[in-house]
Design an enzyme around this catalytic site. Sequence first.
Site, PDB file in Angstrom:
ATOM      1  N   HIS A 182       0.791  -1.369   0.139  1.00  0.00           N
ATOM      2  CA  HIS A 182       0.051   0.073   0.027  1.00  0.00           C
ATOM      3  C   HIS A 182       0.833   1.220  -0.142  1.00  0.00           C
ATOM      4  CE1 HIS A 182       0.906  -0.498   4.132  1.00  0.00           C
ATOM      5  NE2 HIS A 182       0.633   0.748   4.527  1.00  0.00           N
TER       6      HIS A 182
HETATM    7  C1  UD1 Z   1      -1.831   5.204   6.023  1.00  0.00           C
HETATM    8  C2  UD1 Z   1      -0.701   5.631   6.799  1.00  0.00           C
HETATM    9  C3  UD1 Z   1       0.559   4.572   6.742  1.00  0.00           C
HETATM   10  C4  UD1 Z   1      -0.087   2.897   7.155  1.00  0.00           C
HETATM   11  C5  UD1 Z   1      -1.420   3.041   6.481  1.00  0.00           C
HETATM   12  C6  UD1 Z   1      -2.100   1.765   7.218  1.00  0.00           C
HETATM   13  C7  UD1 Z   1       0.180   7.935   6.844  1.00  0.00           C
HETATM   14  C8  UD1 Z   1       1.137   9.017   6.258  1.00  0.00           C
HETATM   15  N1  UD1 Z   1       0.160   6.636   6.273  1.00  0.00           N
HETATM   16  O1  UD1 Z   1      -1.553   5.107   4.996  1.00  0.00           O
HETATM   17  O2  UD1 Z   1       1.742   4.595   7.639  1.00  0.00           O
HETATM   18  O3  UD1 Z   1       0.790   2.183   6.851  1.00  0.00           O
HETATM   19  O4  UD1 Z   1      -2.172   4.011   6.773  1.00  0.00           O
HETATM   20  O5  UD1 Z   1      -2.880   1.234   6.431  1.00  0.00           O
HETATM   21  O6  UD1 Z   1      -0.276   8.192   7.992  1.00  0.00           O
HETATM   22  N2  UD1 Z   1      -8.920   5.105   1.493  1.00  0.00           N
HETATM   23  C9  UD1 Z   1     -10.027   4.642   1.724  1.00  0.00           C
HETATM   24  N3  UD1 Z   1     -10.560   4.248   2.512  1.00  0.00           N
HETATM   25  C10 UD1 Z   1     -10.128   4.610   3.738  1.00  0.00           C
HETATM   26  C11 UD1 Z   1      -8.959   5.326   4.154  1.00  0.00           C
HETATM   27  C12 UD1 Z   1      -8.374   5.471   2.449  1.00  0.00           C
HETATM   28  O7  UD1 Z   1     -10.623   4.155   0.413  1.00  0.00           O
HETATM   29  O8  UD1 Z   1     -10.734   4.359   4.946  1.00  0.00           O
HETATM   30  C13 UD1 Z   1      -8.226   5.463   0.304  1.00  0.00           C
HETATM   31  C14 UD1 Z   1      -8.170   6.806  -0.133  1.00  0.00           C
HETATM   32  O9  UD1 Z   1      -8.252   6.867  -1.540  1.00  0.00           O
HETATM   33  C15 UD1 Z   1      -6.894   7.407   0.392  1.00  0.00           C
HETATM   34  C16 UD1 Z   1      -6.057   6.241   0.121  1.00  0.00           C
HETATM   35  O10 UD1 Z   1      -6.654   5.217   0.526  1.00  0.00           O
HETATM   36  O11 UD1 Z   1      -6.556   8.948  -0.541  1.00  0.00           O
HETATM   37  C17 UD1 Z   1      -4.817   6.567   0.974  1.00  0.00           C
HETATM   38  O12 UD1 Z   1      -5.173   6.690   2.267  1.00  0.00           O
HETATM   39  P1  UD1 Z   1      -4.157   7.377   3.656  1.00  0.00           P
HETATM   40  O13 UD1 Z   1      -4.931   7.324   4.975  1.00  0.00           O
HETATM   41  O14 UD1 Z   1      -3.726   8.631   3.286  1.00  0.00           O
HETATM   42  O15 UD1 Z   1      -2.928   6.663   3.496  1.00  0.00           O
HETATM   43  P2  UD1 Z   1      -2.616   5.035   3.845  1.00  0.00           P
HETATM   44  O16 UD1 Z   1      -1.860   4.611   2.617  1.00  0.00           O
HETATM   45  O17 UD1 Z   1      -3.845   4.314   4.071  1.00  0.00           O
HETATM   46  N1  UDP Z   2      -4.396  -6.107   8.440  1.00  0.00           N
HETATM   47  C1  UDP Z   2      -5.640  -6.604   8.460  1.00  0.00           C
HETATM   48  N2  UDP Z   2      -6.325  -6.679   7.276  1.00  0.00           N
HETATM   49  C2  UDP Z   2      -5.675  -6.702   6.151  1.00  0.00           C
HETATM   50  C3  UDP Z   2      -4.234  -6.264   6.106  1.00  0.00           C
HETATM   51  C4  UDP Z   2      -3.672  -6.046   7.115  1.00  0.00           C
HETATM   52  O1  UDP Z   2      -6.216  -6.807   9.595  1.00  0.00           O
HETATM   53  O2  UDP Z   2      -6.366  -6.992   5.021  1.00  0.00           O
HETATM   54  C5  UDP Z   2      -3.676  -5.897   9.729  1.00  0.00           C
HETATM   55  C6  UDP Z   2      -2.597  -6.707  10.132  1.00  0.00           C
HETATM   56  O3  UDP Z   2      -2.838  -7.793  10.686  1.00  0.00           O
HETATM   57  C7  UDP Z   2      -1.784  -5.792  10.598  1.00  0.00           C
HETATM   58  C8  UDP Z   2      -1.975  -4.374  10.209  1.00  0.00           C
HETATM   59  O4  UDP Z   2      -3.340  -4.656   9.785  1.00  0.00           O
HETATM   60  O5  UDP Z   2      -1.823  -5.949  12.089  1.00  0.00           O
HETATM   61  C9  UDP Z   2      -1.076  -3.985   9.427  1.00  0.00           C
HETATM   62  O6  UDP Z   2      -1.673  -2.548   8.959  1.00  0.00           O
HETATM   63  P1  UDP Z   2      -1.179  -2.007   7.814  1.00  0.00           P
HETATM   64  O7  UDP Z   2      -0.309  -2.965   6.674  1.00  0.00           O
HETATM   65  O8  UDP Z   2      -2.167  -1.334   6.985  1.00  0.00           O
HETATM   66  O9  UDP Z   2      -0.272  -0.691   8.078  1.00  0.00           O
HETATM   67  P2  UDP Z   2       1.328  -0.448   8.579  1.00  0.00           P
HETATM   68  O10 UDP Z   2       1.420  -1.491   9.717  1.00  0.00           O
HETATM   69  O11 UDP Z   2       2.172  -0.613   7.603  1.00  0.00           O
HETATM   70  O12 UDP Z   2       1.435   0.907   9.124  1.00  0.00           O
END
Ligand code: UD1
Ligand code: UDP
Length: 401
Positions: A208
């Site tokens: 992601h």
């Molecule tokens: C965020 C965190 C990242 C973490 C990840 C966990 C920051 C800078 N990044 O990244 O460190 O690893 O969460 O999963 O805080 N979107 C949806 N539904 C949602 C939320 C987001 O569809 O509920 C889509 C939107 O198009 C959005 C994109 O995902 O623009 C990215 O979401 P965002 O929260 O900005 O960053 P993540 O990549 O999820």
């Molecule tokens: N996870 C989940 N469902 C998914 C993918 C990940 O519940 O489809 C959980 C996973 O068990 C882990 C956490 O989400 O504990 C990881 O989150 P993510 O990779 O989004 O964020 P990061 O740790 O990189 O910030």
Amino acid sequence: MKFVSLKYMVVLGIRPDIINLHPLVRELQRRKCDFTVVHTGQHYSYFFDRLFFEQLNFPKPDYHLKVGSGTQAQQLALLVERFERVLLKEKPNLVFSFSDANPSLSGIVASKMGIKVAHLEAGMRSYDWRMPEEKNRRLMDSIADYLFAPTATTRKNLLDEGIPPHRIFQVGKLIWDVLYEFRHEIDRNEIMEKLSIERKDYFLVTAHRPENVGTITPLRNIMEALGEIRKKYGKRVIFPIHPRSRASIKKFKLKVPPGITLMDPLGFLEFSKLEKNAFCCITDSGTVQEDSCIFRTPCVTMRISTERSETVEVGSNIVAGLNKKHIMEAVDKMVNRKPIWKHPYGQPNSAEKIVGALEKRATEIRSPKVWWDSPRIKRSYSISSYVGRWKNPLMPDCTFD
Ligand code: UD1
Ligand code: UDP
């Protein structure tokens, strides 16, 4: 003087926050502490948000800031402006800032208002300044009053950067607490039957990060590598996919190779069950590197760096980069490695250690922030002389005595 218990504030905003903060909230409840939960609203889709509240039985947040999606600056601006209003109303003694995603920056607002900040997951370093998370970690570690480092390595990182030792606590990993607490529910989960897969007969993939899936070249490498892995090992590739990655596959018109199962993100129990039983996890996630280390499932990280270097050191993870050939080579190595490593996260009692350490410092937490760290200066200006007559000028109604 009447004893008043500390007032804590827990801030979360994204999927891994809800999972990791579950044990902390449980511990605060167990000790009957006064606390409020603030949701920044960065994640909001059912499968990123409510699903986790339901599965973990997490208390409903007291405040929701509705920050939502946007650029880094937009998310930060809304968080700062809205969170300040909550702080002015609630006047907590201490704010928990978790890890390195944007919700952790709530700690900056608190710190500027003279409220104590505890940074959880302190000291992790990827040294990759392209990542917004690396910037967040450094910011929070430099301003937090209490730094809870998960491992010896993270503690050393903080000491090497000049953080005074009395502010650092090595407490293990919250994710280990939660995986341990839910171990039976994870084992009982029926996702493998639903997907018709057997233990060790599939790869589990997540991706992601914007630097991996936001442009065509790395994402194409990832998809091609997955196709090759599927062909070489004849095992299914299960890929619960982040909306950003799904949108990029469509935008760049990339082909999804046969045998790759793309699906919506899964719940914590379903995903953990798949992690525990996978042949190998292939990921760019931070927490998945830790989960797989704990479950003794081999992991290949599709990034050029990791802030979870302990997983590489114990042998559960290889940081492969984004080159197709390197990803394949790392998978080969990992699936042939005996999973005999011991994870570095100590006992599953991290939340207990965190709250225990803070409760012991209740008097100090209630007292004003100190603006010096040198033990020599501290000796000559005892902070206790301020207690009782100090008022925070930014929060005129709030006394800390
Ligand atoms: C965020 C965190 C990242 C973490 C990840 C966990 C920051 C800078 N990044 O990244 O460190 O690893 O969460 O999963 O805080 N979107 C949806 N539904 C949602 C939320 C987001 O569809 O509920 C889509 C939107 O198009 C959005 C994109 O995902 O623009 C990215 O979401 P965002 O929260 O900005 O960053 P993540 O990549 O999820
Ligand atoms: N996870 C989940 N469902 C998914 C993918 C990940 O519940 O489809 C959980 C996973 O068990 C882990 C956490 O989400 O504990 C990881 O989150 P993510 O990779 O989004 O964020 P990061 O740790 O990189 O910030």
